[in-house]
Design a protein around this motif. Structure first.
Motif, PDB file in Angstrom:
ATOM      1  N   ASP A  77       0.822  -1.213   0.000  1.00  0.00           N
ATOM      2  CA  ASP A  77       0.000   0.000   0.000  1.00  0.00           C
ATOM      3  C   ASP A  77       0.854   1.261   0.000  1.00  0.00           C
ATOM      4  O   ASP A  77       0.457   2.299  -0.526  1.00  0.00           O
ATOM      5  N   LYS A  83      -6.244   5.928  -2.704  1.00  0.00           N
ATOM      6  CA  LYS A  83      -6.883   5.004  -1.783  1.00  0.00           C
ATOM      7  C   LYS A  83      -7.058   3.631  -2.438  1.00  0.00           C
ATOM      8  O   LYS A  83      -7.098   3.525  -3.667  1.00  0.00           O
ATOM      9  N   PRO A  84      -7.175   2.580  -1.630  1.00  0.00           N
ATOM     10  CA  PRO A  84      -7.429   1.249  -2.197  1.00  0.00           C
ATOM     11  C   PRO A  84      -8.739   1.242  -2.972  1.00  0.00           C
ATOM     12  O   PRO A  84      -9.739   1.847  -2.567  1.00  0.00           O
ATOM     13  N   HIS A 339     -10.115  -4.706  -6.356  1.00  0.00           N
ATOM     14  CA  HIS A 339      -9.413  -4.583  -5.080  1.00  0.00           C
ATOM     15  C   HIS A 339      -8.333  -5.659  -4.947  1.00  0.00           C
ATOM     16  O   HIS A 339      -7.194  -5.370  -4.536  1.00  0.00           O
ATOM     17  N   ALA A 342      -5.186  -5.139  -7.283  1.00  0.00           N
ATOM     18  CA  ALA A 342      -4.248  -4.070  -6.936  1.00  0.00           C
ATOM     19  C   ALA A 342      -3.168  -4.529  -5.973  1.00  0.00           C
ATOM     20  O   ALA A 342      -2.154  -3.850  -5.814  1.00  0.00           O
ATOM     21  N   GLY A 344      -1.567  -5.776  -2.112  1.00  0.00           N
ATOM     22  CA  GLY A 344      -1.601  -5.163  -0.794  1.00  0.00           C
ATOM     23  C   GLY A 344      -2.557  -5.874   0.143  1.00  0.00           C
ATOM     24  O   GLY A 344      -3.133  -6.919  -0.181  1.00  0.00           O
TER      25      GLY A 344
END
Length: 377
Positions: A77, A83-84, A339, A342, A344
């Motif tokens: 992150d 932001k996520p 999500h 991405a 993290g």
């Protein structure tokens, strides 16, 4: 010489001879029975040699206790701008809400969620071990391990363990949002003993939200190894403490991964939604069938994962499922999720709705098969 002188000498000689004989008999009396000839006396017993000292018994050399090293792990992150992302786009979330208002999908979703929750909360008599692996890297096995572990920890009351068995810079701690690791799977294999309580064991683990715990394999360094002996020792010892253990194994055909597949109560084979991934996974299923272990394939779920939004459109999922469905094997799919793609730490609240339903359905199916039951194939 006169006769008197000779007689005196003769008598002295006799007296001297008698005196010598008496002295000799006195000595014989002291050595044996009085009057017994010397050649009939019992010979003295030879001295008994001392018993040799017993050879020293070599004591087993105890394995030295490991020295824990606390490692700081950077989170992905920190490398990503903004932001996520949410798993579903805003347009998709709006569309789903509208369908719920005008249709009966909401009722069906509630019924399905209730059924899945009941399967996830079924009672366990002994600890169940679920292994997640794949035939190649990048298929998403670590992501699936984190999703399954988080799901079980959320729905169940008994403690859940996520164990990493991938020493090649595994990313399970990062997917679970862990920034510090101390003890590893190999370390704990040398420490565990039957007298330890759960409160003792969890002191060596990383605590996660809900009732989840993590045991990492490495410490973010290249060159770490996980010996098969250590893996077996850790899994046998930990089974009595945790209701469910989800294992993130290294890719096949590594020795630990092959052993874990055979020993687990249920297994998940993760394959990318590509033709190469499907054919490779079918080869693994054929190998498992050749082992001749009853129920091994029946306790297996193949999960086809999409790492891009177009993968499931280029792969014939129905044909792939037929190709992988062998002797009771269940084939399921995990849709593309922004999500998850991405990277993290996984935040379950940001998962797309389709992803959430697929994950909880997968967790319920795998646990049911781990209990020796079979859902719809």
């Amino acid at each position: 010489m006169s006769q008197d002188d000779w007689q005196g000498d003769w008598q002295g000689d006799v007296l001297r001879s008698l005196r010598g004989l008496t002295d000799g008999l006195d000595g014989l009396d002291r050595l044996g029975t009085p009057g017994e000839p010397a050649d009939r006396r019992p010979a003295p017993e030879p001295p008994v040699p001392p018993a040799p000292a017993p050879a020293p018994v070599a004591e087993p050399v105890p394995r030295p206790l490991p020295t824990p090293v606390t490692m700081e792990l950077p989170l992905p992150d920190e490398l990503v701008k903004g932001k996520p992302l949410s798993g579903d786009s805003a347009a998709r979330r709006t569309s789903r809400s509208l369908r719920r208002l005008v249709g009966s999908s909401a009722t069906r979703e509630v019924e399905e969620a209730t059924r899945v929750a009941q399967a996830l909360q079924q009672p366990l008599t002994t600890g169940r071990q679920i292994v997640v692996t794949s035939i190649r890297g990048g298929a998403g096995k670590t992501t699936v391990t984190a999703l399954l572990g988080r799901t079980y920890a959320h729905y169940r009351q008994d403690p859940v363990l996520m164990l990493e068995a991938d020493p090649a810079l595994g990313t399970l701690p990062a997917r679970l949002g862990v920034t510090k690791v101390r003890w590893t799977t190999s370390d704990l294999a040398r420490i565990l003993n039957p007298s330890m309580q759960l409160t003792d064991v969890v002191g060596y683990l990383v605590q996660l939200p809900d009732r989840g715990w993590l045991l990492p394999c490495g410490q973010g360094r290249v060159g770490n190894r996980l010996e098969l002996e250590d893996y077996r020792a850790a899994m046998v010892a930990l089974r009595r403490y945790f209701g469910i253990t989800v294992v993130d194994c290294e890719t096949l055909p590594a020795e630990v991964s092959r052993t874990a597949l055979v020993a687990a109560q249920a297994r998940v084979l993760v394959t990318p939604a590509t033709a190469e991934g499907v054919t490779s996974t079918r080869a693994v299923l054929d190998w498992m069938a050749s082992l001749g272990r009853p129920g091994m394939l029946a306790g297996t779920v193949v999960l086809v994962t999409a790492s891009s939004p177009h993968m499931t459109t280029t792969l014939d999922v129905t044909a792939a499922s037929e190709h992988l469905r062998l002797d009771g094997v269940r084939v399921m799919t995990l849709p593309y999720d922004r999500h998850l793609a991405a990277g993290g730490p996984i935040r379950t609240g940001l998962l797309g709705q389709d992803t959430h339903e697929a994950v909880t359905g997968l967790a319920a199916e795998v646990l049911t098969r781990a209990m020796g039951r079979r859902g719809p194939s």
